[in-house]
Design an enzyme around this catalytic site. Structure first.
Site, short mmCIF file in Angstrom:
data_model
loop_
_atom_site.label_atom_id
_atom_site.label_comp_id
_atom_site.label_asym_id
_atom_site.label_seq_id
_atom_site.Cartn_x
_atom_site.Cartn_y
_atom_site.Cartn_z
NE ARG A 164 21.96 98.90 76.40
CZ ARG A 164 22.88 98.89 76.83
NH1 ARG A 164 22.97 99.56 78.04
NH2 ARG A 164 24.59 98.41 76.60
CG HIS A 171 24.74 93.30 74.72
ND1 HIS A 171 24.97 94.29 74.38
CD2 HIS A 171 26.08 94.13 76.21
CE1 HIS A 171 25.22 95.43 74.35
NE2 HIS A 171 26.03 95.03 76.07
CD GLN A 215 30.65 93.23 76.38
OE1 GLN A 215 29.82 94.87 76.77
NE2 GLN A 215 32.05 93.45 76.88
CG ASP A 231 25.50 91.03 83.19
OD1 ASP A 231 26.31 91.02 83.73
OD2 ASP A 231 25.61 90.51 82.34
CB CYS A 241 29.77 92.79 80.38
SG CYS A 241 28.40 92.04 81.00
NE ARG A 289 31.09 97.29 73.48
CZ ARG A 289 28.80 97.69 74.68
NH1 ARG A 289 29.66 97.44 75.90
NH2 ARG A 289 28.47 97.75 73.68
#
Length: 308
Positions: free
Chosen positions: A104, A131, A134, A225, A265, A293
């Site tokens: 990340r 991402h 996700q 988001d 998310c 996830r």
């Protein structure tokens, strides 16, 4: 099943998979979730996170433990990476120690550099551009709710950010209509939108607009988001009035399909991008999405390590 073709590959963006591989990986995740198959390994996953993380860090860790593997948390603050060691040097060293690495970081170019110098599988656990992990969980959740992707419309409301980018690509690859409603100055990268159109399965529509009401009309999935991503916290207050028309609230939700689901998310700023009433309401699938996830990442780890 084409997940066998993923051994030793990288996942730097969702389109590193083709449509068939994406469908197969999602089915593999569903099978892992039900316990139909139980792969095992004795390998080591490294987590190199330059940004804060809850769901990604914990879900990767639990997934690897359930596979009977091992996890090393490579915190940049307590390693030489935090003192400026070149990314290429770090990549070549970690390649000698680890079996798989999830990163990340702030810039997509950094993870691409790691993948260039490391031979082990490298996973994008979030960058400024994408991402993908996700979106694997999001697609798994949508499939669980509707049984199939065809005929569904997903509407993303808010900042055209990394999540929006991967969602546009993932929806196009599974043949779902995708609409993104954002303020004019905050819309997704046109190159990502063009790439999605080139990858689109069937006759799915890809629409970017600044009209939240039109975008939501008849949609089966509403998704949002935070309005200011990690590293943009100083802009959060200034963005609130700009993004207010894109808040998922009961009024906006009423314009969607009556059976529509709501996704986020996380983490959520309640009463900003989504109201408490909606995120806690009967149409919310946010907690299923968060659980998925772990299942999606377990499938991804297994496939990249060749455990399938």
């Amino acid at each position: 099943m084409s997940v066998r073709n993923l051994k030793d590959r990288d996942l730097l963006g969702i389109a590193d998979l083709n449509s068939h591989e994406l469908h197969d990986l999602l089915q593999y995740a569903a099978d892992l979730k039900t316990g139909i198959i139980t792969p095992r390994c004795n390998q080591v996953l490294g987590l190199l996170f330059y940004k804060a993380s809850t769901r990604t860090r914990v879900s990767f860790t639990v997934a690897m433990y359930q596979l009977e593997g091992h996890v090393i948390d490579l915190n940049p603050k307590v390693t030489q990476m935090g003192r400026g060691e070149p990314i290429a040097d770090t990549a070549r060293v970690l390649d000698r120690y680890l079996d798989i690495l999830a990163i990340r970081t702030f810039k997509q170019e950094d993870i691409e550099t790691v993948a260039q110098y490391a031979t082990i599988p490298v996973i994008n656990a979030l960058t400024d551009i994408e991402h993908p992990c996700q979106i694997l969980a999001d697609l798994l959740t949508i499939k669980e709710c509707f049984g199939d992707f065809q005929g569904n419309t997903v509407t993303f409301l808010g900042d055209g950010n990394n999540v929006a980018h991967s969602l546009i690509l993932g929806c196009a690859m599974t043949g779902m209509n995708i609409r993104v409603a954002s303020p004019p100055d905050y819309q997704p990268n046109p190159e990502i939108v063009a790439k999605a159109k080139s990858l689109a399965e069937g006759n799915c529509e890809i629409i970017v607009t600044d009209d939240a009401n039109a975008a939501v009309e008849g949609s089966q999935v509403l998704y949002t988001d935070v309005w200011a991503s990690m590293g943009q916290e100083n802009l959060a207050q200034d963005r609130i009035p700009v993004f207010q028309p894109y808040q998922i609230n009961s009024q906006l939700l009423s314009k969607a399909d009556p059976e529509a689901i709501v996704l986020h998310c996380l983490p959520a700023h309640r009463e900003e991008e989504i109201t408490n009433e909606v995120i806690e309401g009967k149409q919310s699938r946010v907690w299923d999405q968060a659980e998925n996830r772990m299942h999606a990442q377990k499938a991804l780890i297994s496939a990249l390590l060749g455990l399938s």
